[in-house]
Design a protein around this motif. Structure first.
Motif, PDB file in Angstrom:
ATOM      1  N   UNK A 346       0.834  -1.202   0.000  1.00 35.46           N
ATOM      2  CA  UNK A 346       0.000   0.000   0.000  1.00 35.46           C
ATOM      3  C   UNK A 346       0.865   1.247   0.000  1.00 35.46           C
ATOM      4  N   UNK A 347       0.574   2.156  -0.896  1.00 32.35           N
ATOM      5  CA  UNK A 347       1.202   3.479  -0.889  1.00 32.35           C
ATOM      6  C   UNK A 347       0.081   4.487  -0.711  1.00 32.35           C
ATOM      7  N   UNK A 365       9.726   3.551  11.072  1.00 30.28           N
ATOM      8  CA  UNK A 365       8.882   3.844   9.916  1.00 30.28           C
ATOM      9  C   UNK A 365       8.921   2.722   8.884  1.00 30.28           C
ATOM     10  N   UNK A 367       9.159  -0.397   9.235  1.00 25.91           N
ATOM     11  CA  UNK A 367       8.469  -1.649   9.556  1.00 25.91           C
ATOM     12  C   UNK A 367       6.993  -1.437   9.869  1.00 25.91           C
ATOM     13  N   UNK A 368       6.530  -0.191   9.832  1.00 24.95           N
ATOM     14  CA  UNK A 368       5.139   0.085  10.187  1.00 24.95           C
ATOM     15  C   UNK A 368       4.194  -0.794   9.364  1.00 24.95           C
ATOM     16  N   UNK A 369       3.308  -1.489  10.034  1.00 23.58           N
ATOM     17  CA  UNK A 369       2.359  -2.362   9.361  1.00 23.58           C
ATOM     18  C   UNK A 369       2.884  -3.781   9.205  1.00 23.58           C
ATOM     19  N   UNK A 424       9.185   0.793   2.027  1.00 22.72           N
ATOM     20  CA  UNK A 424       8.346  -0.027   2.899  1.00 22.72           C
ATOM     21  C   UNK A 424       7.395  -0.888   2.077  1.00 22.72           C
TER      22      UNK A 424
ATOM     23  N   UNK B 223       6.051  -1.061  20.499  1.00 20.89           N
ATOM     24  CA  UNK B 223       6.222  -0.391  19.210  1.00 20.89           C
ATOM     25  C   UNK B 223       4.919   0.280  18.776  1.00 20.89           C
ATOM     26  N   UNK B 227       4.236   4.126  17.978  1.00 23.85           N
ATOM     27  CA  UNK B 227       3.715   4.521  16.665  1.00 23.85           C
ATOM     28  C   UNK B 227       2.441   5.346  16.826  1.00 23.85           C
ATOM     29  N   UNK B 235      -0.671   5.264  12.180  1.00 24.10           N
ATOM     30  CA  UNK B 235      -0.726   3.997  12.895  1.00 24.10           C
ATOM     31  C   UNK B 235      -2.035   3.280  12.565  1.00 24.10           C
ATOM     32  N   UNK B 238      -2.112   1.775   9.107  1.00 19.74           N
ATOM     33  CA  UNK B 238      -1.331   0.554   9.005  1.00 19.74           C
ATOM     34  C   UNK B 238      -1.762  -0.508  10.016  1.00 19.74           C
ATOM     35  N   UNK B 239      -3.020  -0.464  10.394  1.00 15.55           N
ATOM     36  CA  UNK B 239      -3.616  -1.591  11.093  1.00 15.55           C
ATOM     37  C   UNK B 239      -3.446  -1.641  12.599  1.00 15.55           C
ATOM     38  N   UNK B 240      -3.003  -0.556  13.213  1.00 15.73           N
ATOM     39  CA  UNK B 240      -2.858  -0.547  14.671  1.00 15.73           C
ATOM     40  C   UNK B 240      -4.145  -0.015  15.298  1.00 15.73           C
TER      41      UNK B 240
END
Ligand SMILES: Nc1ncnc2c1ncn2[C@@H]1O[C@H](COP(=O)(O)OP(=O)(O)O)[C@@H](O)[C@H]1O
Ligand SMILES: [Mg+2]
Lengths: 517, 345
Positions: A346-347, A365, A367-369, A424, B223, B227, B235, B238-240
């Motif tokens: 996803x971008x 940043x 590794x986010x997701x 990413x 983490x 975030x 956050x 991206x699913x948090x």
């Protein structure tokens, strides 16, 4: 020789440590349309903001009709007959067109006595220059293209002789672009000179009399259109570093495509409905699919449901109706993490808001997701050793300018942030790529880089959904294009059927389906 | 890359981090010195008192370590939620209910042996703190009511609570001040040093600080918490589960705040005394702010402020200079540390 209407000489401008302009010269002759051409970050906007009095130059002089002037504010600029329409203009949307145009010109607050007279004058100007606008319409009800005409009329109403337009064709349909060019010609005939800022060579060739090319805050050259060759303009914009022959931007998509075949449907969207933040329906029954090895482009003027559509597909925004299936899994809302884990890259559209942790490290940043899955995590613990190794690899591969993985992400510049987003997204094996405006704000080499990455994925069998406001980008990369208008998919075209003007009509909602279609 | 980042990155990292603190401390002391001088006191002697009282006598040093414990825990109760972008201003209330719970368990089960009673006492304080912070957390999650407001308001509720417990339920009539009867001997924290007495709370605080650091930097939820604080929208994209993490951060803060109360009761007072929260909330927040929210820096800053606090009481005792002078110094340090960030931008 006639005196130039405007002459800027030896202009320097720095923002902190960033040198935006270095000894830049610029001349505007009476009655010309002067293209100011350059990639993102070349300094075009900055140069014209200086002329318009928004920024003060660190050094350099400005002459208007041969007279040296100092311009401290847009008010000063207007008094010299200079007006500017920015890329993101500000309007009082509950007001009417006429009220917006008059705003700031009325002698006293509330003295609307002359509104009738002014309205007539605006109507006359609009008619004269072919700027189709209804003065009594309320601005909030108008599409972006019309709002831009309002801004141009605002300048003309104030009697400017120099009109600066900053990337005015962004978010216009091809028809609107043509109409704008005609209006510009009409203005020149009336003695207005135009500075036309753009990063598109085609537009320069279509409408300008002369062109000045900027690169990295410096003059490259200025030539009359008659002597300008497209190739020279390309070189001028990108310098020597770009391999133009293999460039998507300038050489197009490779022709030998016979071997390419599409695979199974990877994204399946049936009659999708999605709410906007204000609970109204932003996506109102969309149906399309994307196959493996295919780039499916979504065209549309910004704000026609693109954001909501993409967010629903990624599980960020709940699906309000219909059915979405990605890689065989039904998406209803809240599945983002497992989508990412399954190879849906996803971008996001708004990289600062939606994808970036300024107060965390570059490694955070990157590794986010993906932070819950191996190799970044084992159980409930993070594997920092692996993360740092990966981060270093990505920093090098994607040329992210930073001191290292533990650098504070807030230290990165805009282009580097976008590279981080790309790193990413592309760092993991993917089967689906969903990219929303992936090249917005990028300079030419970076844009090129994104195109190569996207096409590489497509050729390896990834299903790509490319949502973009840049129609040229879509025409270049897509195998099919669907057009979104007011939340509906008003048409889907195969590559052989691509026709800019037809897509433009669809984007404007004026395309009537032919019975034969 | 900008010129400034290059030149900055050439400086050793630690210097880059510590430099502004040194400047802030020096400037703050200079400013305080001017005031002290204008008030007609001996400036050098005042400095000496503030800085060295902690190190001149064993008693001074132990006093410092004893202040270090609640300061560290209160600061962490502030910085952990802050890492998630939430403001826990309720450390005081959490300390108080932690103390109440510790006292209650210590009194009711006074007969239990230490091996059972002490863990129970501390556990009770942690749970009580978690509940006290969980209420604002729930209000935030369910109704989006600002945690700043609710955590502060619960402080006031806890003042009434401590009074009720110390006056109505287990009062010690001999004390002459709202105080409960003592807890059972098994609930008392063992001593590290007998004279002057230092209980093991000091080690406990350091271990807890280490655990917090480990949690925030090494674990997946840690983490996610960071975030969430860095950019809640990203956050979420991206699913948090941002709202859950906000609540979690407050609950963890509450546990730390509660434990600080439990240690005060089990280690220092051995009973519940009205007013035992002292000014630890203010000092904890100041510590957290000077540490710029960085939990790893909290123990060091806390020790420094403990030194200043012990110096402050000596200042008042021996030189008759108002101890508030030191609070001013601390506030100035916060100001200059925060300002140094603005200047470097
Ligand atoms: N207000 C600003 N503050 C800091 N940097 C800026 C600002 N405006 C522009 N810049 C920087 O100046 C350079 C030129 O920007 P700009 O004039 O917007 O380029 P263009 O319009 O050609 O895309 C870029 O590197 C950009 O990041
Ligand atoms: Mg620009």
């Amino acid at each position: 020789m006639t005196t130039p209407l405007v002459r800027m000489q030896g202009i320097h401008k720095a923002f902190g440590d960033v040198i935006a302009l270095q000894d830049v010269h610029f001349e505007l002759m009476p009655g010309e349309i002067h293209g100011l051409l350059g990639g993102n970050g070349a300094g075009k906007t900055t140069l014209m903001n200086i002329l318009y009095g928004l920024y003060a130059a660190d050094a350099g002089d400005i002459f208007v009709r041969g007279q040296k002037v100092t311009i401290h504010s847009p008010r000063d600029a207007l008094s010299h007959g200079i007006g500017m329409v920015h890329q993101h203009f500000l309007q009082v949307t509950p007001f009417t067109v006429a009220e917006n145009i008059l705003l700031g010109t009325l002698p006293k607050l509330g003295s609307t006595g002359h509104l009738g007279e002014a309205t007539a004058r605006i109507r006359e100007l609009a008619h004269h220059f072919g700027l189709d606008v209804e003065p009594d319409a309320r601005v909030e009800e108008l599409p972006v293209g019309v709002r831009q005409r309002v801004e141009i009329l605002k300048a003309l109403y104030r009697g400017v002789k120099v009109l600066i337009l900053d990337e005015p064709t962004t978010n216009l349909t091809p028809q609107e672009v043509d109409a704008l060019f005609q209006s510009l010609r009409a203005m020149v005939d009336e003695g207005v000179s135009v500075v036309f800022i753009t990063h598109k060579i085609r537009e320069v060739m279509a409408v300008c009399d002369r062109v000045t090319v900027l690169r990295d805050g410096q003059n490259v050259f200025t030539v009359p259109k008659s002597e300008a060759k497209e190739e020279d303009l390309v070189r001028g914009m990108v310098g020597e570093q770009l391999d133009i022959a293999h460039s998507f931007l300038f050489a197009g998509r490779a022709a030998n495509e016979d071997a390419h075949t599409f695979g199974d449907v990877m994204i399946d969207v049936r009659d999708l409905k999605v709410h906007a933040d204000n609970e109204t329906l932003a996506v109102r029954g969309c149906t399309f699919d994307v196959r493996a090895g295919e780039v499916f482009g979504i065209a549309g003027v910004a704000g026609n449901g693109q954001r909501e559509l993409v967010e629903a597909l990624m599980g960020i925004r709940p699906v309000a109706g219909g059915k979405v299936t990605l890689n065989g899994m039904e998406v209803k809302g809240g599945e983002t993490t497992s989508l990412l884990a399954q190879g849906v890259a996803y971008i996001p559209e708004d990289r600062l808001e939606d994808g970036f942790l300024p107060l965390a490290s570059v490694a955070h940043n990157l590794i986010l997701g993906y932070h819950r899955q191996p190799p970044y995590a084992r159980g409930w613990l993070l594997e920092w050793k692996v993360i740092f190794q990966e981060a270093w690899r990505l920093i090098k591969e994607y040329k992210i300018r930073t001191t290292g993985p533990d650098d504070l992400a807030a230290n990165l510049s805009g282009g580097n942030i976008q590279r981080l987003m790309l790193a990413r997204a592309f760092a993991h094996p993917m089967r689906i790529l969903i990219a929303h405006n992936p090249t917005r704000g990028l300079d030419i080499p970076s844009t090129e880089f994104v195109y190569h990455k996207v096409m590489e994925q497509r050729n390896n069998g990834t299903a790509v959904l490319l949502v973009s406001e840049d129609l040229d980008e879509l025409l270049l990369l897509s195998d099919r294009i669907g057009v979104l208008y007011r939340g509906e998919m008003v048409g889907i075209l195969e590559r052989e059927q691509f026709d800019k003007y037809r897509i433009g009509q669809m984007m404007a909602g004026t395309y009537k389906k032919q019975p034969t279609d | 890359m900008s010129v400034a980042t290059i030149s900055q990155s050439r400086l050793p990292r630690w210097l880059n981090a510590v430099g502004p603190y040194v400047v802030a401390v020096v400037v703050s002391f200079a400013a305080a010195g001017v005031f002290i001088g204008l008030m007609g006191f001996n400036v050098l002697r005042a400095y000496e008192t503030i800085l060295f009282t902690s190190f001149r006598t064993p008693n001074g040093f132990i006093q410092t370590l004893l202040k270090f414990v609640p300061l560290t825990l209160q600061a962490l109760a502030f910085t952990v939620p802050l890492a998630a972008g939430k403001f826990n201003i309720g450390g005081e209330g959490q300390l108080i209910v932690g103390g109440i719970a510790a006292a209650a368990v210590g009194i009711v089960f006074a007969g239990l042996p230490g091996i059972l009673l002490l863990p129970l006492v501390l556990l009770a304080s942690v749970v009580a703190g978690a509940i006290w912070a969980g209420i604002p957390g729930w209000l935030l999650y369910r109704f989006r009511i600002s945690e700043i407001l609710t955590t502060v308001l619960l402080n006031f509720v806890s003042f009434q609570l401590v009074n009720y417990v110390a006056v109505e339920i287990w009062p010690d009539p001999a004390a002459g001040h709202p105080t409960t009867v003592p807890i059972g001997m098994g609930g008392v924290l063992p001593l590290l040093i007998r004279r002057p007495p230092l209980h093991v709370g000091f080690f406990l605080a350091i271990v807890v600080a280490g655990l917090v650091y480990f949690y925030l930097t090494r674990t997946v939820t840690g983490y996610e918490l960071v975030a969430t604080g860095a950019n809640p929208r990203a956050a979420h994209v991206y699913g948090i589960d941002v709202r859950k993490l906000s609540v979690l951060s407050l609950v963890i803060g509450g546990m730390l705040g509660g434990l600080s109360g439990g240690i005060e009761v089990a280690g220092l007072h051995h009973r519940l005394i009205e007013g035992f929260q002292s000014n630890y909330l203010t000092l904890g927040i100041l510590t957290g702010l000077i540490a710029k929210g960085n939990s790893a820096a909290v123990p060091f800053v806390a020790f420094f402020l403990a030194v200043l606090e012990v110096g402050a009481s000596a200042l008042q005792r021996t030189m008759m200079i108002p101890g508030e002078m030191v609070i001013i110094v601390e506030a100035l340090i916060v100001l200059f540390v925060l300002l140094s960030d603005v200047v470097r931008r």
